[in-house]
Scaffold this motif. Structure first.
Motif, short mmCIF file in Angstrom:
data_model
loop_
_atom_site.label_atom_id
_atom_site.label_comp_id
_atom_site.label_asym_id
_atom_site.label_seq_id
_atom_site.Cartn_x
_atom_site.Cartn_y
_atom_site.Cartn_z
N LYS A 65 59.50 -27.33 7.97
CA LYS A 65 59.31 -27.24 9.43
C LYS A 65 58.15 -28.12 9.87
N HIS A 66 57.08 -28.10 9.09
CA HIS A 66 55.90 -28.91 9.38
C HIS A 66 55.73 -29.93 8.26
N VAL A 67 55.70 -31.20 8.63
CA VAL A 67 55.65 -32.29 7.64
C VAL A 67 54.47 -33.19 7.97
N ALA A 68 53.74 -33.60 6.95
CA ALA A 68 52.63 -34.54 7.11
C ALA A 68 52.98 -35.84 6.41
N ILE A 69 52.63 -36.96 7.03
CA ILE A 69 52.95 -38.28 6.50
C ILE A 69 51.69 -39.12 6.39
N ARG B 26 60.47 -29.85 12.51
CA ARG B 26 59.97 -29.52 13.84
C ARG B 26 58.73 -30.31 14.25
N TYR B 27 57.75 -30.41 13.37
CA TYR B 27 56.52 -31.13 13.68
C TYR B 27 56.20 -32.09 12.54
N VAL B 28 55.71 -33.28 12.91
CA VAL B 28 55.33 -34.25 11.90
C VAL B 28 53.94 -34.78 12.25
N MET B 29 52.99 -34.58 11.33
CA MET B 29 51.59 -34.93 11.56
C MET B 29 51.26 -36.26 10.88
N MET B 30 50.66 -37.18 11.65
CA MET B 30 50.28 -38.50 11.13
C MET B 30 48.95 -38.91 11.74
N ASP B 31 48.21 -39.79 11.05
CA ASP B 31 46.93 -40.22 11.59
C ASP B 31 47.13 -41.33 12.62
N GLY B 32 46.00 -41.83 13.15
CA GLY B 32 46.05 -42.80 14.23
C GLY B 32 46.72 -44.12 13.88
N GLN C 175 58.43 -33.05 17.04
CA GLN C 175 57.31 -33.54 17.84
C GLN C 175 56.31 -34.25 16.92
N ALA C 176 55.97 -35.48 17.24
CA ALA C 176 54.96 -36.22 16.48
C ALA C 176 53.57 -35.79 16.94
N ILE C 177 52.73 -35.39 15.99
CA ILE C 177 51.35 -35.00 16.27
C ILE C 177 50.45 -36.12 15.74
N ARG D 23 44.24 -26.29 21.53
CA ARG D 23 43.95 -25.58 20.28
C ARG D 23 45.14 -25.62 19.33
N ASN D 24 46.35 -25.43 19.86
CA ASN D 24 47.54 -25.47 19.01
C ASN D 24 47.77 -26.87 18.43
N TRP D 25 47.52 -27.90 19.26
CA TRP D 25 47.68 -29.28 18.77
C TRP D 25 46.70 -29.55 17.63
N LYS D 26 45.45 -29.14 17.79
CA LYS D 26 44.44 -29.36 16.74
C LYS D 26 44.78 -28.59 15.47
N LYS D 27 45.31 -27.38 15.64
CA LYS D 27 45.70 -26.58 14.48
C LYS D 27 46.81 -27.27 13.70
N LEU D 28 47.78 -27.84 14.42
CA LEU D 28 48.86 -28.57 13.76
C LEU D 28 48.31 -29.82 13.06
N TYR D 29 47.45 -30.55 13.75
CA TYR D 29 46.93 -31.79 13.16
C TYR D 29 46.10 -31.52 11.91
#
Length: 399
Positions: free
Chosen positions: A134-138, A223-229, A246-248, A335-341
């Motif tokens: 559900k939550h993926v980091a790249i 559902r959510y994918v977290m990536m850096d700048g 949603q890309a975070i 707060r939710n965005w930061k928690k996901l990131y």
């Protein structure tokens, strides 16, 4: 500040198990017969009399034993009878030569068997509830190559190249080799998709392909994918949206001098007095923002009367589809965005295990095809050990 995420599977706990006990537990979780069937010899020459399954087992055991070359693997099989037996070789026979090991490794590479085994283990981990996707980091990580260095003018898509990036302290790092682009399930910190490219390839350019690969590995849950700048490119937001996710990603403002009229840089609307409005939740694809005076965040000299006749204050809704990069669900900076990131650190820890505890960064094969097989074998170890721990815990509960 990063918050350490609790994980379902701890690779560090696996490393505490005695070396002599790890391999039997590891191989109990793997049925390698379907992959061995695809390793038929194309000529009468080669590994006659040697079990292809045993050789494949040896390739998988090598990263756990910090064996990074075929020469060292051959020496270990020759001198360690327990290791040889646990890999499945007969003790009354000799061991395959280095050239035989090399030919089998090439065969595994040519037929994509490591990638197939990796994909099957990801699916098995899903079925066992170890990961859900559900939550993926790249992110990517640098891998050094022991190949002949070439000038930058001779960049290749199939071999190692020069790469550079800045670390978290702003220092420029240069290396010769490859990049491993990894998609990690943040729940378990296990890899679900990967790509290997020459070192000069930009991280953001691999974002869409890696997201699509990850979505195929975990269908209907992405559902959510977290990536850096470094991934702050429109195509990455659009790809995530098309995949139902949603890309975070933090905004990289680059040379942006002023934000869009009526908004701050992060997409927060400004009221007619110039104050940033307060994020007040979502409504399907829309972000809801409320008058900052009515929300108690600022003391506006005109109160709420300036913009609304209601004590609730003015409300503005923003459709994220108007600008997928600028607007995010949840709102960027909330707060939710930061928690996901914060979950993005899971991919950093996974990269660390691949490079520090296994042999991903000790690459002694030439060419991107063999290098990719090498990385997949290391990633397979992480997945298979998670399954081994899960099955071991289940057997103890039954007992």
């Amino acid at each position: 500040m990063y918050l350490l995420q609790g994980t379902l599977f701890s690779f560090e706990e696996w490393l505490k198990i005695e070396s002599k006990d790890r391999l039997p537990l590891f191989f109990e979780t793997l049925d390698l017969r379907p992959y061995v069937k695809e390793m038929k010899k194309s000529s009468p020459q080669g590994a006659r009399g040697y079990s292809r399954e045993a050789i494949l087992r040896a390739f998988l055991a090598a990263p756990m034993e910090e064996i990074s070359t075929l020469t060292r693997l051959h020496q270990r099989l020759q001198t360690d009878l327990r290791f040889r037996y646990q890999c499945g070789f007969r003790l009354d026979q000799g061991i395959p030569s280095i050239s035989t090991l090399s030919r089998v490794f090439q065969q595994i590479t040519a037929r994509g068997l490591a990638e197939k085994l990796f994909a099957d283990l990801v699916e098995e981990c899903r079925e066992e509830g170890i990961l859900d996707g559900k939550h993926v980091a790249i992110d990517s990580t640098a891998v050094d190559a022991y190949e002949k260095k070439k000038p930058k003018s001779n960049l290749s898509k199939k071999n190692a190249t020069w790469g550079s990036k800045f670390d978290s302290h702003g220092n420029k790092i240069t290396w010769f080799g490859y990049k491993v682009h990894l998609a990690v399930d943040t729940k378990s910190e296990l890899p679900i998709a990967l790509e290997v490219t020459p070192a000069h390839v930009n991280d953001g350019d691999l974002g869409p392909a890696l997201m699509e690969k990850a979505a195929r590995s975990v269908p209907d849950t992405f559902r959510y994918v977290m990536m850096d700048g470094g991934y702050d490119q429109v195509k990455n937001y659009e790809t995530a949206y098309d995949l139902g996710a949603q890309a975070i990603i933090p905004l990289n403002l680059r040379n942006e001098k002023e934000p869009p009229a009526g908004f701050s840089s992060d997409g927060t609307p400004r009221c007619s007095m110039g104050f940033e409005m307060v994020y007040w939740g979502r409504d399907q694809h829309r972000l809801k923002f409320r008058c900052p005076h009515a929300a108690g965040k600022v003391d506006c000299p005109h109160g709420t009367a300036w913009c609304s006749s209601s004590n609730y204050g003015m409300v503005q809704k923003v459709d994220i589809r108007d600008n997928l990069r600028r607007f995010s669900l949840p709102h960027r900076g909330s707060r939710n965005w930061k928690k996901l990131y914060d979950e993005r650190t899971s991919v950093e820890r996974c990269n660390g295990r691949l490079k520090e505890n296994l042999t991903t960064n000790d690459l002694h094969v030439c060419g991107i095809s063999k290098g990719t097989t090498h990385v997949y074998l290391n990633a397979i170890v992480l997945l298979a050990t998670a399954l081994a721990v899960k099955k071991t815990q289940a057997s103890k509960e039954v007992a």
